[in-house]
Design a protein around this motif. Structure first.
Motif, PDB file in Angstrom:
ATOM      1  N   MET A   1       4.874   3.345   1.408  1.00 18.56           N
ATOM      2  CA  MET A   1       3.663   3.071   2.146  1.00 18.56           C
ATOM      3  C   MET A   1       2.788   4.328   2.125  1.00 18.56           C
ATOM      4  N   ARG A   2       1.507   4.126   1.940  1.00 19.74           N
ATOM      5  CA  ARG A   2       0.570   5.234   1.859  1.00 19.74           C
ATOM      6  C   ARG A   2       0.176   5.718   3.251  1.00 19.74           C
ATOM      7  N   LEU A   3      -0.071   7.020   3.362  1.00 16.25           N
ATOM      8  CA  LEU A   3      -0.469   7.633   4.620  1.00 16.25           C
ATOM      9  C   LEU A   3      -1.822   7.077   5.078  1.00 16.25           C
TER      10      LEU A   3
ATOM     11  N   ASP B   1       0.423   8.696  -3.216  1.00 14.63           N
ATOM     12  CA  ASP B   1      -0.434   9.848  -2.937  1.00 14.63           C
ATOM     13  C   ASP B   1      -1.900   9.457  -3.030  1.00 14.63           C
ATOM     14  N   ARG B   2      -2.704  10.114  -2.222  1.00 13.81           N
ATOM     15  CA  ARG B   2      -4.152   9.954  -2.372  1.00 13.81           C
ATOM     16  C   ARG B   2      -4.595  10.930  -3.447  1.00 13.81           C
ATOM     17  N   ARG B   3      -5.291  10.420  -4.422  1.00 12.59           N
ATOM     18  CA  ARG B   3      -5.763  11.251  -5.526  1.00 12.59           C
ATOM     19  C   ARG B   3      -7.273  11.167  -5.589  1.00 12.59           C
ATOM     20  N   PHE B   4      -7.880  12.285  -5.966  1.00 16.45           N
ATOM     21  CA  PHE B   4      -9.329  12.389  -5.977  1.00 16.45           C
ATOM     22  C   PHE B   4      -9.817  12.827  -7.347  1.00 16.45           C
ATOM     23  N   GLU B   5     -11.089  12.542  -7.609  1.00 19.49           N
ATOM     24  CA  GLU B   5     -11.751  13.042  -8.805  1.00 19.49           C
ATOM     25  C   GLU B   5     -13.061  13.687  -8.387  1.00 19.49           C
ATOM     26  N   ARG B   6     -13.531  14.638  -9.190  1.00 13.91           N
ATOM     27  CA  ARG B   6     -14.826  15.250  -8.918  1.00 13.91           C
ATOM     28  C   ARG B   6     -15.909  14.255  -9.295  1.00 13.91           C
TER      29      ARG B   6
ATOM     30  N   PHE C   1      -5.425  18.802  -1.706  1.00  9.04           N
ATOM     31  CA  PHE C   1      -5.352  17.424  -2.144  1.00  9.04           C
ATOM     32  C   PHE C   1      -5.240  17.408  -3.656  1.00  9.04           C
ATOM     33  N   VAL C   2      -4.823  16.274  -4.211  1.00  6.80           N
ATOM     34  CA  VAL C   2      -4.601  16.154  -5.648  1.00  6.80           C
ATOM     35  C   VAL C   2      -5.923  15.761  -6.319  1.00  6.80           C
TER      36      VAL C   2
END
Length: 113
Positions: free
Chosen positions: A1-3, A65-70, A108-109
């Motif tokens: 389960m995601r946070l 995991d929550r992942r981000f991009e620029r 963060f990722v």
């Protein structure tokens, strides 16, 4: 389960403060699953905007995991505001977190696109 989104944002803000930076919630979104955008402000007045990475960039192991991009990198604040206005129109339940720190390593990722 995601946070949950509110827990992720809370942990992010605490971590930034513990490193001597500044962080604030600029826009509060949905507690459980609101999309999170991160606005990084620099001393020279420019900003970088991070948004959620597309699901195609998330492998099976990192799905939790929550992942981000620029989305924007070192641009004028008006450019970030314009993009966020469009995003808010599409998703009014999103979070916008503001960071004033030079180093985001380990916060963060960030996916490399």
């Amino acid at each position: 389960m995601r946070l949950r989104s509110d827990m992720f944002v809370s942990a992010l803000i605490r971590t930034v403060f513990s490193r001597g930076g500044y962080a604030a919630v600029e826009r509060k979104g949905m507690d459980q699953a609101g999309t999170i955008f991160i606005r990084q402000r620099f001393r020279d007045g420019l900003e970088t905007l991070f948004g959620p990475a597309p699901q195609s960039l998330v492998d099976g192991e990192g799905a939790l995991d929550r992942r981000f991009e620029r989305r924007l990198e070192r641009v004028e604040p008006e450019d970030v505001a314009a993009l966020m206005a469009r995003e808010i129109k599409w998703d009014p339940d999103l979070w916008l977190v503001e960071l004033e720190t030079d180093a985001i390593d380990g916060l963060f990722v960030v996916e490399q696109v």
